[in-house]
Scaffold this active site. Structure first.
Site, PDB file in Angstrom:
ATOM      1  N   ASP A  17       3.743  -8.433 -10.517  1.00  0.00           N
ATOM      2  CA  ASP A  17       2.761  -7.431 -10.152  1.00  0.00           C
ATOM      3  C   ASP A  17       3.521  -6.109 -10.026  1.00  0.00           C
ATOM      4  O   ASP A  17       4.752  -6.086  -9.936  1.00  0.00           O
ATOM      5  CB  ASP A  17       2.093  -7.827  -8.831  1.00  0.00           C
ATOM      6  CG  ASP A  17       1.059  -6.818  -8.378  1.00  0.00           C
ATOM      7  OD1 ASP A  17       0.327  -6.293  -9.222  1.00  0.00           O
ATOM      8  OD2 ASP A  17       1.010  -6.542  -7.169  1.00  0.00           O
ATOM      9  N   ASP A  19       2.230  -2.708  -8.082  1.00  0.00           N
ATOM     10  CA  ASP A  19       2.102  -1.988  -6.818  1.00  0.00           C
ATOM     11  C   ASP A  19       2.479  -2.887  -5.640  1.00  0.00           C
ATOM     12  O   ASP A  19       1.869  -3.930  -5.424  1.00  0.00           O
ATOM     13  CB  ASP A  19       0.667  -1.496  -6.639  1.00  0.00           C
ATOM     14  CG  ASP A  19       0.225  -0.582  -7.777  1.00  0.00           C
ATOM     15  OD1 ASP A  19       1.025   0.283  -8.178  1.00  0.00           O
ATOM     16  OD2 ASP A  19      -0.906  -0.740  -8.264  1.00  0.00           O
TER      17      ASP A  19
END
Length: 251
Positions: A17, A19
């Site tokens: 991922d 953020d």
């Protein structure tokens, strides 16, 4: 006894991922969401007030409009979905989502972003080991964030919110995005690693068949990450680095 952590250099591939995992943009997202929802709640007299717990429960890791819809449903608020081209001032799901995106983009372009030092060290180590790496992010800003952080070239695959919209991939926690990431990276999820900080993202990777799902606890909570499907939990990706003096592998 300290938890035994996986050697990511043994993975067929690693999907991250973005953020809150590679870059501290989750904090920028959180501030943008709070500013927008505080305004919406005040305008419409919605209670209880928006909190960080709402972010983790309803918004974190999801596609932007799905996050708006989930949060408003938690307050029994139903409004029109609208259109992706709705102006930020429009009181629709898309309009509110676009309002948040405008706030985020302004902050990103004003302040820039740098990767977490531990994350940068890890993706460098994996690159040097020849491990394929990709990004699976619900954000439509992923490419801009990666470029701003100076790390785009580490990743051969980026499955982001724009790809999800184009290919009709369901939002995390559905397995679609991580499954698409594995296909694009040409790796088997069962022999690969997913790295996530959001509960919805951990659930997505687990549902996609990743046997190793590393949860990065940036605020969601270790117990909650494990309950969502994380096989390991760390507080920073530097915990996954293998240093020469601790690496006992034989060549």
């Amino acid at each position: 006894m300290p938890e035994s952590l996986p050697d990511l250099r043994r993975a067929e591939g690693v999907l991250f991922d973005l953020d809150g995992v590679l870059t501290p943009t989750a904090e920028v997202h959180m501030r943008a969401w709070k500013a927008v929802f505080d305004g919406v709640f005040a305008q419409w007299g919605i209670t209880p007030e928006y909190t960080d717990a709402d972010y983790y429960a309803h918004v974190d890791g999801k596609k932007r409009y799905d996050g708006v819809s989930s949060l408003l449903r938690s307050r029994n608020i139903e409004i029109p979905w609208g259109d992706v081209n709705d102006a930020p001032e429009v009181d629709s799901i898309c309009g509110i989502g676009n309002r948040k995106n405008a706030a985020f983009a302004t902050a990103l372009r004003r302040d820039g972003i740098a990767p977490y030092p531990g994350s940068l060290a890890l993706i460098r180590q994996l690159r040097d080991a020849g491990i394929p790496q990709g990004v699976v992010s619900s954000s439509k800003n992923a490419e801009e964030v990666l470029e701003s952080a100076g790390i785009r070239d580490f990743f051969t695959v980026v499955i982001d919110g724009k790809v999800a919209e184009r290919d009709a991939l369901a939002s995390k926690p559905a397995p679609d995005m991580f499954r698409a990431g594995a296909v694009a990276l040409n790796v088997n999820p069962g022999d690969s690693v997913a790295v996530e900080d959001a509960l919805s993202g951990v659930a997505s990777a687990s549902a996609a068949g990743f046997s190793t799902v590393v949860g990065v606890d940036r605020g969601a909570g270790a117990a909650a990450l494990r309950a969502a499907g994380a096989t390991h939990v760390v507080d920073d990706l530097d915990r996954l680095l293998l240093h020469p003096h601790t690496d006992q592998e034989n060549a």
